[in-house]
Write a protein that holds these residues in place. Sequence first.
Motif, PDB file in Angstrom:
ATOM      1  N   GLN A 250       0.815  -1.086   0.107  1.00  0.00           N
ATOM      2  CA  GLN A 250      -0.130  -0.032   0.167  1.00  0.00           C
ATOM      3  C   GLN A 250       1.050   1.265  -0.020  1.00  0.00           C
TER       4      GLN A 250
ATOM      5  N   GLY B  19      -1.117   5.367  -6.180  1.00  0.00           N
ATOM      6  CA  GLY B  19      -2.654   4.986  -5.788  1.00  0.00           C
ATOM      7  C   GLY B  19      -2.728   4.012  -4.615  1.00  0.00           C
TER       8      GLY B  19
ATOM      9  N   ARG C 205      -1.299   1.194  -4.207  1.00  0.00           N
ATOM     10  CA  ARG C 205      -1.342  -0.263  -4.674  1.00  0.00           C
ATOM     11  C   ARG C 205      -0.230  -0.734  -5.014  1.00  0.00           C
TER      12      ARG C 205
ATOM     13  N   ASP D  97      -2.322  -6.528  -2.036  1.00  0.00           N
ATOM     14  CA  ASP D  97      -2.807  -5.287  -2.707  1.00  0.00           C
ATOM     15  C   ASP D  97      -3.739  -5.741  -3.750  1.00  0.00           C
TER      16      ASP D  97
ATOM     17  N   GLU E  81      -9.941  -3.279  -2.283  1.00  0.00           N
ATOM     18  CA  GLU E  81     -10.750  -2.704  -3.284  1.00  0.00           C
ATOM     19  C   GLU E  81     -10.335  -1.693  -4.372  1.00  0.00           C
ATOM     20  N   SER E  82     -10.679  -1.614  -5.444  1.00  0.00           N
ATOM     21  CA  SER E  82      -9.838  -0.645  -6.458  1.00  0.00           C
ATOM     22  C   SER E  82     -10.218   0.643  -6.034  1.00  0.00           C
ATOM     23  N   ASN E  83      -9.408   1.646  -6.453  1.00  0.00           N
ATOM     24  CA  ASN E  83      -9.663   2.977  -6.153  1.00  0.00           C
ATOM     25  C   ASN E  83     -10.035   3.564  -7.400  1.00  0.00           C
ATOM     26  N   VAL E  84     -10.503   2.528  -8.502  1.00  0.00           N
ATOM     27  CA  VAL E  84     -10.694   3.227  -9.734  1.00  0.00           C
ATOM     28  C   VAL E  84     -12.137   2.562 -10.190  1.00  0.00           C
TER      29      VAL E  84
ATOM     30  N   ASP F  84     -15.175   0.665  -9.898  1.00  0.00           N
ATOM     31  CA  ASP F  84     -16.311   0.574  -8.840  1.00  0.00           C
ATOM     32  C   ASP F  84     -16.741  -0.832  -8.676  1.00  0.00           C
TER      33      ASP F  84
ATOM     34  N   THR G 234      -8.730  -4.409  -6.673  1.00  0.00           N
ATOM     35  CA  THR G 234      -7.429  -3.954  -7.582  1.00  0.00           C
ATOM     36  C   THR G 234      -6.996  -4.919  -8.536  1.00  0.00           C
TER      37      THR G 234
END
Length: 102
Positions: A28, A32, A34, A42, A46-49, A51, A55
């Motif tokens: 982390q 981003g 990740r 990682d 949950e993906s930051n991009v 929805d 990841t």
Amino acid sequence: GGGNVSYAADIQPLLEQYCGDCHMGEAQSCEGGRCFANQYGDNLLESNVCDGLTTGECLVERMRAEEGSDLMMPPWWSWSAVHPPEDVITTVEDWVLSGMPP
């Protein structure tokens, strides 16, 4: 495609090669947040991009994004990045579809 694709044997070397410049390091701590290229865990975050995706699940979507898109990874504008060929993306996709085994 198909067969037993594992993170350690198949996926990590590919991600280190194509994504490692920005996504390899302590968990982390990378771009981003990740470090999916060398931190298996990682990929499960949950993906930051994307929805609703992890990841790891988001990787294929980003590698297949159109040139010029903000989603595309590695970034299309990066002079140093080499975009993974389709066989690499397919291998990652096989891994995701098989449940992202370690």
